[in-house]
Design a protein around this motif. Structure first.
Motif, PDB file in Angstrom:
ATOM      1  N   LEU A   1     -59.940  37.777 -12.195  1.00 12.41           N
ATOM      2  CA  LEU A   1     -58.558  37.415 -11.879  1.00 12.41           C
ATOM      3  C   LEU A   1     -57.587  38.455 -12.422  1.00 12.41           C
ATOM      4  CD1 LEU A   1     -56.757  35.337 -10.560  1.00 12.41           C
ATOM      5  CD2 LEU A   1     -56.826  33.981 -12.658  1.00 12.41           C
ATOM      6  N   GLY A   2     -57.893  39.052 -13.574  1.00 14.51           N
ATOM      7  CA  GLY A   2     -57.021  40.073 -14.140  1.00 14.51           C
ATOM      8  C   GLY A   2     -56.946  41.321 -13.281  1.00 14.51           C
ATOM      9  N   LEU A   3     -58.050  41.681 -12.640  1.00 18.12           N
ATOM     10  CA  LEU A   3     -58.046  42.851 -11.752  1.00 18.12           C
ATOM     11  C   LEU A   3     -57.066  42.666 -10.600  1.00 18.12           C
ATOM     12  CD1 LEU A   3     -61.858  43.729 -11.543  1.00 18.12           C
ATOM     13  CD2 LEU A   3     -60.050  45.099 -12.589  1.00 18.12           C
ATOM     14  N   LEU A   4     -56.914  41.427 -10.152  1.00 16.62           N
ATOM     15  CA  LEU A   4     -56.000  41.138  -9.048  1.00 16.62           C
ATOM     16  C   LEU A   4     -54.576  41.553  -9.383  1.00 16.62           C
ATOM     17  CD1 LEU A   4     -55.668  39.595  -6.268  1.00 16.62           C
ATOM     18  CD2 LEU A   4     -55.074  37.603  -7.629  1.00 16.62           C
ATOM     19  N   VAL A   5     -54.155  41.309 -10.633  1.00 13.41           N
ATOM     20  CA  VAL A   5     -52.791  41.621 -11.051  1.00 13.41           C
ATOM     21  C   VAL A   5     -52.674  43.058 -11.553  1.00 13.41           C
ATOM     22  CG1 VAL A   5     -50.936  40.958 -12.639  1.00 13.41           C
ATOM     23  CG2 VAL A   5     -52.350  39.205 -11.589  1.00 13.41           C
ATOM     24  N   SER A   6     -53.754  43.614 -12.085  1.00 14.49           N
ATOM     25  CA  SER A   6     -53.686  44.970 -12.623  1.00 14.49           C
ATOM     26  C   SER A   6     -53.331  45.985 -11.546  1.00 14.49           C
ATOM     27  CB  SER A   6     -55.017  45.350 -13.280  1.00 14.49           C
ATOM     28  OG  SER A   6     -56.052  45.501 -12.317  1.00 14.49           O
ATOM     29  N   GLY A   7     -53.777  45.747 -10.310  1.00 14.08           N
ATOM     30  CA  GLY A   7     -53.440  46.667  -9.224  1.00 14.08           C
ATOM     31  C   GLY A   7     -51.942  46.734  -8.979  1.00 14.08           C
ATOM     32  N   VAL A   8     -51.270  45.572  -9.018  1.00 15.94           N
ATOM     33  CA  VAL A   8     -49.814  45.533  -8.853  1.00 15.94           C
ATOM     34  C   VAL A   8     -49.137  46.253 -10.009  1.00 15.94           C
ATOM     35  CG1 VAL A   8     -47.811  44.018  -8.633  1.00 15.94           C
ATOM     36  CG2 VAL A   8     -49.998  43.334  -7.632  1.00 15.94           C
ATOM     37  N   LEU A   9     -49.614  45.997 -11.224  1.00 18.82           N
ATOM     38  CA  LEU A   9     -49.024  46.601 -12.419  1.00 18.82           C
ATOM     39  C   LEU A   9     -49.170  48.121 -12.402  1.00 18.82           C
ATOM     40  CD1 LEU A   9     -47.695  46.260 -15.171  1.00 18.82           C
ATOM     41  CD2 LEU A   9     -49.951  45.819 -16.140  1.00 18.82           C
ATOM     42  N   ILE A  10     -50.340  48.606 -12.021  1.00 12.94           N
ATOM     43  CA  ILE A  10     -50.581  50.056 -11.981  1.00 12.94           C
ATOM     44  C   ILE A  10     -49.620  50.742 -11.016  1.00 12.94           C
ATOM     45  CG2 ILE A  10     -52.231  51.811 -11.205  1.00 12.94           C
ATOM     46  CD1 ILE A  10     -54.450  49.979 -12.296  1.00 12.94           C
TER      47      ILE A  10
END
Length: 345
Positions: free
Chosen positions: A219-228
């Motif tokens: 689930l964290g990978l899902l948001v990390s893409g937006v953050l990056i």
């Protein structure tokens, strides 16, 4: 004098954000109400229509108010929401408050752990990508960000289960803990990790943490893409600012410029967007909990949807909507504290 004025502007800004949140709440609650009425029939008929006589069905519909006009139901719904009554499940008779008490904490743990994973992955990669623009590192990070943003969370979860759980055998693929730990640890909070901490059982704590790895990383990978992607763009713009060039001319080192000056200013819009990503985390938690058999709100929501228990579904979605609005207001306040430029004059 200026400090008093600044405090007054901040107070006015916070008050304005709270006032503006009220119509947002009204719109969200109205949408929830209408969406639940799009389906034919009512929750009583959908869940128990085949198990009750027509007289019993009519009696329960009248008791729940589903025999009234749509407008009457609308005002009753708003009255119940503002009085704290979010409804009762037709399937198991639990109130939405009981559902949240029993299943809400596991979802909160998963969401917070996933947010930590997103920050640990997204912040350094976003900074490095913005600092070394157009390099091979930047290209690789951008591709990683696009893939993690676009890939369905359940697909990443299944791949993680297959690779790390089945092929390598490194990590468990479902549940909060192993069956033996769940049987031995006394249930207090419905979160095995917290119950193990309360009992001081280090082996059980380790087991629960290992079980948290795959669902939280997925689930964290899902948001990390937006953050990056967002942090990269803001870092590039910030590092091209005049004050960054002035700091460089004064002989300030590169890492200090990037962290102390570039990163701090680039994070202001990122904080705003990250607050909105909580909604994505809550939505992703539904699929993640189903994939990893995590006993949170998402799993319960799917069960109620399958049972067509619209009363419980409506109450849970109402809570989700209120949480998103509350976080949005909180993020606006935090942004106003960090950057005075966003406050109303």
């Amino acid at each position: 004098m200026s400090g008093s004025s600044g405090g007054g502007r901040l107070a006015s800004y916070v008050a304005m954000r709270v006032v503006l949140a009220i119509p947002m709440v009204m719109v969200l609650l109205t949408l929830v109400f209408l969406l639940m009425r799009v389906a034919p029939g009512d929750p009583i008929q959908a869940a128990l229509g085949g198990h009750l006589t027509p007289e019993q069905l009519a009696e329960r519909q009248a008791a729940a108010g589903y025999d009234r006009s749509l407008m009457e139901q609308y005002f009753i719904y708003f009255g119940e929401v503002f009085s704290g009554n979010l409804g009762t499940s037709v399937t198991d008779g639990r109130t939405v408050g009981q559902i949240l008490a029993e299943n809400g904490l596991p979802t909160l743990v998963l969401t917070l752990a996933s947010l930590i994973v997103a920050l640990v992955i997204g912040l350094p990669l976003g900074i490095l990508s913005g600092r070394f623009q157009s390099s091979g590192l930047d290209t690789g990070v951008r591709i990683f960000g696009i893939v993690t943003y676009a890939a369905p969370v359940f697909f990443i979860g299944l791949l993680a289960q297959l690779f790390f759980g089945v092929y390598l055998g490194w990590l468990p693929t479902s549940g909060q803990a192993s069956p033996l730990v769940q049987a031995l640890v006394e249930p207090i909070t419905n979160v095995v990790l917290f119950d193990a901490i309360a009992a001081g059982d280090w082996d059980s704590i380790k087991d629960a943490l290992i079980h948290l790895v795959l669902p939280s990383v997925t689930l964290g990978l899902l948001v990390s893409g937006v953050l990056i992607r967002l942090l990269r763009v803001n870092m590039i713009q910030t590092l091209k600012s005049d004050y960054i060039e002035a700091a460089t001319a004064r002989g300030i080192s590169g890492p200090r410029i990037v962290i102390a000056h570039g990163f701090r200013n680039a994070m202001v819009p990122v904080i705003t967007v990250m607050g909105l990503q909580v909604a994505m985390l809550l939505g992703g938690a539904v699929l993640t909990e189903q994939t990893f058999n995590w006993p949170g709100i998402g799993s319960v929501l799917v069960q109620y949807l399958n049972n067509r228990d619209y009363a419980a579904v409506q109450g849970i979605i109402t809570v989700f909507a209120l949480v998103v609005v509350a976080i949005s207001v909180l993020i606006d306040v935090i942004t106003g504290l960090i950057d005075p430029r966003v406050r109303f004059d």
